[in-house]
Enzyme design. Structure first.
Site: not given
Length: 330
Positions: A296-297, A161, A181, A164
């Site tokens: 982490l979430q 996604q 993306h 960069d």
């Protein structure tokens, strides 16, 4: 659901992830004026009100708290991931913004993420010199794993996604990745389909305030023209997919095909709330494959995961590669 709020800007509330995007501010927002449709969408999607304590992990939002497993748990589970990799013949590595944070690229939905800060009205980092940023240990580990598995006749396919360009910079071949993306370092021709890798951030040359007619025939708001020309004579565009735009068909289809064929999907650094990419790990599970999530979430797919680590992707992949005895490329 579209409505003009937030200073008269056109805003969109997505049924998929229940977040609100403001086209005028070019960011996610929190708007009290949309509380009623938000509650209706929430009830339709989850069967609960937003404040219902039974909601659990099915609705991770902006700024949600990050959790980190103890190091002994991270180590044990990382070794379990390595054992799954040993047995797998076709692996999809699904990556999000969390794998680039150690390169000082902020994520979006974390406590200090870009969208989280903008939704609160806080300042965000004004600009990033993407040209100077190098792949993280996680990026390097993925390409090292890909090369190793290929020598065994196995396949590793990356679904990302991120925009960069760090996967391609790390050495992932174009045939082994779907950048759903877009990629800030790739220009595309909408007419003939050619793409042009660049050594500069193409978005710095696009995004005119007044969208051109050519772009508006395909996208709702943004102008993607870079003013460079394709071999076929048409104006090139940056490859970034903005909110409300369709994903590149070729990349999406390849991501779907590989996700369905994979016997293992490893999610690294994604909260899995952005559609339609977030359904791909589910495709692996529904076709009999295993699912690993490192983030982490919380994510909406945590309950489907065979293995779940609340940890940092660099740390996890370093342990995985050490256990597999595969050197990580420099």
């Amino acid at each position: 659901y579209q409505r003009r709020v937030h200073g008269g800007h056109l805003c969109v509330l997505s049924l998929t992830d229940l977040n609100t995007w403001c086209y005028g501010c070019d960011s996610y927002i929190i708007s009290p004026s949309l509380s009623s449709p938000y509650e209706a969408f929430h009830l339709a999607k989850f069967g609960t009100s937003p404040t219902d304590p039974m909601l659990g992990s099915s609705d991770p939002g902006l700024g949600e708290e990050e959790c980190e497993d103890p190091i002994d748990v991270v180590t044990r589970k990382s070794i379990e991931i390595a054992e799954l990799i040993k047995k797998s013949k076709h692996i999809v590595v699904f990556t999000g913004a969390g794998i680039s944070t150690s390169a000082n690229i902020p994520d979006f939905r974390g406590p200090t993420g870009v969208w989280t800060k903008r939704a609160k009205g806080d300042k965000t980092q004004s600009s990033l010199q993407l040209e100077t940023i190098q792949p993280t240990l996680c990026h390097k580990a993925i390409v090292s794993l890909l090369k190793h598995k290929e020598t065994k006749g196995n396949k590793v396919y990356v679904v990302s996604q991120n925009t960069d360009g760090l996967h391609r910079k790390s050495g992932i071949p174009s045939d082994n990745i779907s950048e759903l993306h877009g990629n800030a370092f790739i220009e595309v021709c909408w007419e003939c389909g050619r793409d042009y890798p660049r050594d500069y951030n193409t978005t710095t040359r696009s995004g005119r305030r007044t969208p051109c007619e050519d772009c508006l025939r395909r996208v709702p708001v943004n102008c993607h023209c870079t003013l460079n020309k394709c071999e076929c004579g048409h104006t090139l565009k940056d490859s970034i997919i903005a909110f409300g735009e369709n994903l590149p068909e070729k990349h999406l289809q390849s991501a779907v095909d590989n996700s369905k064929a994979a016997d293992l999907c490893i999610v690294l650094g994604s909260s899995l709330v952005v559609s339609p990419a977030n359904v791909l790990p589910r495709d692996t599970v529904s076709h009999g494959g295993k699912l690993v999530i490192v983030n982490l979430q919380r994510t909406p797919l945590d309950r489907l995961a065979n293995l779940r680590i609340f940890g940092r992707t660099d740390q996890v992949m370093q342990i995985v590669m050490q256990h597999l005895k595969i050197p990580i490329q420099e």
